[in-house]
Scaffold this motif. Structure first.
Motif, PDB file in Angstrom:
ATOM      1  N   TYR A  87       0.820  -1.203   0.000  1.00 48.87           N
ATOM      2  CA  TYR A  87       0.000   0.000   0.000  1.00 48.87           C
ATOM      3  C   TYR A  87       0.857   1.257   0.000  1.00 48.87           C
ATOM      4  CZ  TYR A  87      -3.028   3.748   1.541  1.00 48.87           C
ATOM      5  OH  TYR A  87      -3.673   4.960   1.641  1.00 48.87           O
TER       6      TYR A  87
ATOM      7  N   GLU B 235       3.267   1.268  -3.380  1.00 50.78           N
ATOM      8  CA  GLU B 235       2.670   1.256  -4.719  1.00 50.78           C
ATOM      9  C   GLU B 235       1.191   1.613  -4.749  1.00 50.78           C
ATOM     10  OE1 GLU B 235       3.287  -2.692  -6.120  1.00 50.78           O
ATOM     11  OE2 GLU B 235       5.374  -2.711  -5.471  1.00 50.78           O
TER      12      GLU B 235
ATOM     13  N   ARG C   2      -1.116  -0.158  -3.630  1.00 48.41           N
ATOM     14  CA  ARG C   2      -1.683  -1.416  -4.102  1.00 48.41           C
ATOM     15  C   ARG C   2      -2.323  -2.162  -2.936  1.00 48.41           C
ATOM     16  NH1 ARG C   2       0.249  -6.520  -4.253  1.00 48.41           N
ATOM     17  NH2 ARG C   2       2.293  -5.877  -3.536  1.00 48.41           N
TER      18      ARG C   2
ATOM     19  N   GLU D  55      -5.484  -8.189  -4.390  1.00 50.95           N
ATOM     20  CA  GLU D  55      -6.557  -8.631  -5.280  1.00 50.95           C
ATOM     21  C   GLU D  55      -6.959 -10.021  -4.814  1.00 50.95           C
ATOM     22  OE1 GLU D  55      -7.968  -6.868  -7.698  1.00 50.95           O
ATOM     23  OE2 GLU D  55      -6.630  -5.183  -7.345  1.00 50.95           O
TER      24      GLU D  55
END
Length: 172
Positions: free
Chosen positions: A150, A153, A155, A158
């Motif tokens: 996190y 990136e 991110r 998923e």
């Protein structure tokens, strides 16, 4: 570490599945009983409500893991990449501090109501309010497990990236 994370996520998911199934069975049984016999299960609404509370707090960590909570990214999007990473790190520190505060407050509140009993089932309210510290502890753990991706990136995990994914294991 990945194996432990996989077990942790799978356990968290299965607890949520069991709670949702129990809620569904209780509510469905109550509706059927009321329709067929004009008799309502006295404790059904109360238990379903308390299970919903537990499900909400226990599911918040998994939602965080996938980036499913509401976020406003206008400020973040307008910053250069380095400033974005710094802002995300500050956000993580603030979230972690808030989660730890809520664990402490939730525990104190649960202990404060341990002598009060629920109306229908007569169990201590502390069992219901224990969802607060437990849920926030799970939020903190999930946050720590995704913090590197996190902050670096922006991110989140998923479903296919998460070890022990139920959907992935069913299709494999």
């Amino acid at each position: 570490m990945e194996k432990a994370e996989s077990i942790f996520i799978a356990a968290n998911r299965w607890v949520l599945i069991v709670i949702l199934a129990a809620m569904s069975i209780i509510v469905f049984s109550n509706v059927v009983a009321r329709y067929l016999t004009n008799y309502s299960i006295i404790w059904a609404d109360e238990v379903a409500r308390y299970l919903m509370i537990w499900m909400t707090f226990l599911g918040a960590g998994l939602t965080l893991r996938y980036g499913g909570h509401v976020a406003i990214t206008n400020v973040m999007d307008g910053l250069p990449p380095r400033a974005q990473r710094i802002l995300r790190a500050v956000i993580v520190v603030c979230l972690l501090a808030f989660f730890l505060l809520m664990i402490w407050i939730g525990y104190a509140y649960a202990m404060r109501v341990h002598l009060q009993l629920t109306p229908a089932t007569r169990i201590p309210f502390s069992y219901i309010y224990a969802a607060i510290p437990v849920g926030f502890a799970l939020l903190a753990i999930h946050l720590l497990l995704i913090v590197r991706g996190y902050v670096a990136e922006n991110r989140f995990k998923e479903a296919a990236d998460v070890p022990g994914d139920i959907a992935g294991s069913l299709s494999a």
